[in-house]
Design a protein around this motif. Structure first.
Motif, PDB file in Angstrom:
ATOM      1  N   ILE A 153      36.015  -4.905  63.021  1.00  0.00           N
ATOM      2  CA  ILE A 153      36.493  -5.182  64.254  1.00  0.00           C
ATOM      3  C   ILE A 153      36.377  -6.896  64.386  1.00  0.00           C
ATOM      4  CG2 ILE A 153      36.576  -5.264  66.848  1.00  0.00           C
ATOM      5  CD1 ILE A 153      34.328  -3.259  66.551  1.00  0.00           C
ATOM      6  N   ARG A 154      37.731  -7.280  64.774  1.00  0.00           N
ATOM      7  CA  ARG A 154      38.118  -9.000  64.735  1.00  0.00           C
ATOM      8  C   ARG A 154      38.609  -9.284  65.971  1.00  0.00           C
ATOM      9  NH1 ARG A 154      39.984 -11.893  59.059  1.00  0.00           N
ATOM     10  NH2 ARG A 154      39.721 -14.057  60.013  1.00  0.00           N
ATOM     11  N   GLY A 155      38.466 -10.321  66.532  1.00  0.00           N
ATOM     12  CA  GLY A 155      39.353 -10.803  67.455  1.00  0.00           C
ATOM     13  C   GLY A 155      38.217 -11.632  68.525  1.00  0.00           C
ATOM     14  N   THR A 156      38.740 -11.717  69.768  1.00  0.00           N
ATOM     15  CA  THR A 156      37.945 -12.372  71.038  1.00  0.00           C
ATOM     16  C   THR A 156      36.498 -11.351  70.922  1.00  0.00           C
ATOM     17  OG1 THR A 156      39.069 -11.016  72.681  1.00  0.00           O
ATOM     18  CG2 THR A 156      40.105 -13.142  72.016  1.00  0.00           C
ATOM     19  N   LYS A 157      35.760 -11.862  71.734  1.00  0.00           N
ATOM     20  CA  LYS A 157      34.555 -11.378  71.984  1.00  0.00           C
ATOM     21  C   LYS A 157      34.728 -10.187  72.925  1.00  0.00           C
ATOM     22  CE  LYS A 157      31.016 -14.470  70.350  1.00  0.00           C
ATOM     23  NZ  LYS A 157      29.686 -15.273  70.643  1.00  0.00           N
ATOM     24  N   GLU A 158      35.684 -10.633  73.963  1.00  0.00           N
ATOM     25  CA  GLU A 158      36.190  -9.156  74.604  1.00  0.00           C
ATOM     26  C   GLU A 158      36.997  -8.205  74.076  1.00  0.00           C
ATOM     27  OE1 GLU A 158      36.546 -12.667  75.050  1.00  0.00           O
ATOM     28  OE2 GLU A 158      35.415 -12.715  76.853  1.00  0.00           O
ATOM     29  N   HIS A 159      37.428  -8.357  73.051  1.00  0.00           N
ATOM     30  CA  HIS A 159      38.124  -7.326  72.168  1.00  0.00           C
ATOM     31  C   HIS A 159      36.949  -6.591  71.394  1.00  0.00           C
ATOM     32  CE1 HIS A 159      40.688  -5.105  69.595  1.00  0.00           C
ATOM     33  NE2 HIS A 159      40.119  -5.551  68.414  1.00  0.00           N
ATOM     34  N   VAL A 160      36.078  -7.394  70.627  1.00  0.00           N
ATOM     35  CA  VAL A 160      35.081  -6.883  70.044  1.00  0.00           C
ATOM     36  C   VAL A 160      34.279  -5.782  70.792  1.00  0.00           C
ATOM     37  CG1 VAL A 160      32.983  -7.263  68.762  1.00  0.00           C
ATOM     38  CG2 VAL A 160      35.095  -8.638  68.287  1.00  0.00           C
ATOM     39  N   ALA A 161      34.001  -6.316  72.059  1.00  0.00           N
ATOM     40  CA  ALA A 161      33.052  -5.821  73.118  1.00  0.00           C
ATOM     41  C   ALA A 161      33.760  -4.319  73.552  1.00  0.00           C
ATOM     42  CB  ALA A 161      33.076  -6.619  74.453  1.00  0.00           C
ATOM     43  N   GLN A 162      35.138  -4.335  73.794  1.00  0.00           N
ATOM     44  CA  GLN A 162      35.989  -3.028  74.214  1.00  0.00           C
ATOM     45  C   GLN A 162      35.601  -2.257  72.846  1.00  0.00           C
ATOM     46  OE1 GLN A 162      39.860  -4.612  75.096  1.00  0.00           O
ATOM     47  NE2 GLN A 162      38.925  -5.462  76.962  1.00  0.00           N
ATOM     48  N   ARG A 163      36.061  -2.448  71.656  1.00  0.00           N
ATOM     49  CA  ARG A 163      35.863  -1.707  70.580  1.00  0.00           C
ATOM     50  C   ARG A 163      34.516  -1.023  70.371  1.00  0.00           C
ATOM     51  NH1 ARG A 163      39.482   1.166  69.764  1.00  0.00           N
ATOM     52  NH2 ARG A 163      38.459   1.859  67.983  1.00  0.00           N
ATOM     53  N   LEU A 164      33.468  -1.923  70.812  1.00  0.00           N
ATOM     54  CA  LEU A 164      32.097  -1.577  70.612  1.00  0.00           C
ATOM     55  C   LEU A 164      31.749  -0.307  71.549  1.00  0.00           C
ATOM     56  CD1 LEU A 164      30.018  -4.792  69.670  1.00  0.00           C
ATOM     57  CD2 LEU A 164      30.594  -2.560  68.139  1.00  0.00           C
ATOM     58  N   LEU A 165      32.260  -0.707  72.864  1.00  0.00           N
ATOM     59  CA  LEU A 165      32.005   0.299  73.893  1.00  0.00           C
ATOM     60  C   LEU A 165      32.709   1.522  73.909  1.00  0.00           C
ATOM     61  CD1 LEU A 165      30.216   0.063  76.708  1.00  0.00           C
ATOM     62  CD2 LEU A 165      30.541  -2.187  75.393  1.00  0.00           C
ATOM     63  N   HIS A 166      34.025   1.395  73.138  1.00  0.00           N
ATOM     64  CA  HIS A 166      34.609   2.700  72.865  1.00  0.00           C
ATOM     65  C   HIS A 166      33.730   3.269  71.742  1.00  0.00           C
ATOM     66  CE1 HIS A 166      38.232   5.205  71.789  1.00  0.00           C
ATOM     67  NE2 HIS A 166      37.802   4.867  70.614  1.00  0.00           N
ATOM     68  N   GLN A 167      33.418   2.912  70.658  1.00  0.00           N
ATOM     69  CA  GLN A 167      32.524   3.536  69.768  1.00  0.00           C
ATOM     70  C   GLN A 167      31.305   4.373  70.344  1.00  0.00           C
ATOM     71  OE1 GLN A 167      33.372   4.410  66.917  1.00  0.00           O
ATOM     72  NE2 GLN A 167      34.889   3.031  66.246  1.00  0.00           N
ATOM     73  N   ILE A 168      30.647   3.374  71.317  1.00  0.00           N
ATOM     74  CA  ILE A 168      29.389   3.985  71.907  1.00  0.00           C
ATOM     75  C   ILE A 168      29.662   5.071  72.805  1.00  0.00           C
ATOM     76  CG2 ILE A 168      27.684   3.389  73.562  1.00  0.00           C
ATOM     77  CD1 ILE A 168      27.640   0.640  72.659  1.00  0.00           C
ATOM     78  N   HIS A 169      30.762   4.992  73.394  1.00  0.00           N
ATOM     79  CA  HIS A 169      31.374   6.147  74.157  1.00  0.00           C
ATOM     80  C   HIS A 169      31.597   7.431  73.243  1.00  0.00           C
ATOM     81  CE1 HIS A 169      32.336   6.015  78.548  1.00  0.00           C
ATOM     82  NE2 HIS A 169      31.712   4.660  78.362  1.00  0.00           N
ATOM     83  N   HIS A 170      32.342   7.105  72.332  1.00  0.00           N
ATOM     84  CA  HIS A 170      32.613   8.287  71.450  1.00  0.00           C
ATOM     85  C   HIS A 170      31.491   8.832  70.616  1.00  0.00           C
ATOM     86  CE1 HIS A 170      35.338  10.480  68.596  1.00  0.00           C
ATOM     87  NE2 HIS A 170      34.747   9.739  67.521  1.00  0.00           N
ATOM     88  N   ARG A 171      30.638   8.183  70.138  1.00  0.00           N
ATOM     89  CA  ARG A 171      29.435   8.480  69.207  1.00  0.00           C
ATOM     90  C   ARG A 171      28.296   8.911  70.088  1.00  0.00           C
ATOM     91  NH1 ARG A 171      31.045   7.707  63.874  1.00  0.00           N
ATOM     92  NH2 ARG A 171      32.840   6.837  63.683  1.00  0.00           N
ATOM     93  N   LEU A 172      27.948   8.094  71.088  1.00  0.00           N
ATOM     94  CA  LEU A 172      26.607   8.338  71.608  1.00  0.00           C
ATOM     95  C   LEU A 172      26.553   8.839  73.084  1.00  0.00           C
ATOM     96  CD1 LEU A 172      25.249   4.840  70.515  1.00  0.00           C
ATOM     97  CD2 LEU A 172      24.877   7.058  69.350  1.00  0.00           C
TER      98      LEU A 172
END
Lengths: 206, 206
Positions: B184-203
């Protein structure tokens, strides 16, 4: 010229030694000096405070950078006020890689950084003046007087750690004979106005 | 629960060891979590960033304080994201008086602080999860994988020192087997959205 804020001394690319100086006293001094019609050069470490419009701001990170920037700017200034809290120790060895935790204690050898205000005090011309700040937790007046002499200051502001990152301050202003000229207490803006008044009275009109 | 920002470990009443963590990644994660409808408890060291309205903010200063606050808050949380950069070394001896310069080197013995995320990872219930951050300058992926396992994390975000106090970030997200799930690369807002997406999906959906 006013020095302001903390400096940082890095151990490795991530960790550093510093203090909580906010730059508020420097900002208040700049405001008071501008109000009296002075030009202000501000040499500042990393802070989140906003300096007044109209100052010439030079940002630095380490004590060595502050010393170099202050030394150059001082040539063209009437005097210097040392409101910064430069980090006064630095690691003898700085790691280019982030130090990994090993589970064992880490022995860190710290050496003293060059003293910004003492260097200015030693190199000042006859027509220049230097006002220092001394922050001490114990034997404040005695230690401030020792610092005043050692750093060749014309006035020394003695204050305590409660000044750090606070909106208020309580100081004693000492002259070169170690006498207390004035006790000042109140907002940093008030303290700054009184200090500029004393500087005008004692250092600029002489 | 999100931990955010740096912590400080004092040598004396003035000087401390810290890092330049700004709290921006924590703020971005909180914003992304709130947008998905989560309640957010934020355990933060001293920062000047503004956290989003709606987070329950608990301010701490030292790593021990962060550990205690996080340990208590975690009991009532689904999971923890460790975006803080707690100071991981502290002086063995802390002086109650400001250390005076002597002209001589200062030998400082540093010991490791307790590890906040490792402590949460070891104590988590079956229904809880922990996502860690690893900041390394060298051998990033290997060291991040070692940290993931040692800290009992469910996901590990690997990034570098260029992330510190920056508005952007570039990370690798690792799963417990050490595989890279996503770059993931970009603004910290973008990185945060992708991380939350993965957390939602996987955890959260498992």
């Amino acid at each position: 010229m006013i020095t302001s804020g903390p400096t940082r001394q890095y151990l490795d690319p991530v960790r550093y030694l510093t203090n909580a100086s906010s730059g508020r006293m420097g900002a208040a001094l700049a405001g008071a000096a501008l109000a009296l019609g002075h030009d202000v050069v501000m040499i500042s470490g990393p802070v989140s405070v906003d300096y007044p419009d109209g100052v010439e701001l030079i940002n630095v990170l380490t004590t060595q950078e502050m010393l170099q920037a202050a030394g150059e700017a001082f040539q063209d200034c009437d005097g210097a006020i040392g409101a910064a809290a430069p980090c006064d120790y630095m690691p003898r060895h700085v790691s280019t890689q982030k130090l990994s935790k090993t589970g064992e204690p880490l022995q860190l050898e710290l050496i003293e950084t060059p003293d910004v205000i003492a260097t200015l005090g030693q190199s000042k011309r006859q027509d220049q003046w230097v006002v220092g700040f001394a922050l001490e937790t114990d034997d404040r007046r005695f230690r401030a007087t020792v610092k005043l002499e050692r750093k060749h200051c014309d006035l020394m502001v003695s204050n305590g750690p409660e000044a750090i990152n606070s909106s208020e301050n309580q100081v004693e202003l000492l002259d070169p004979s170690g006498d207390v000229i004035e006790h000042i207490r109140g907002t940093k803006e008030h303290v700054a106005q009184r200090l500029l008044h004393q500087i005008h009275h004692r250092l600029l009109t002489s």
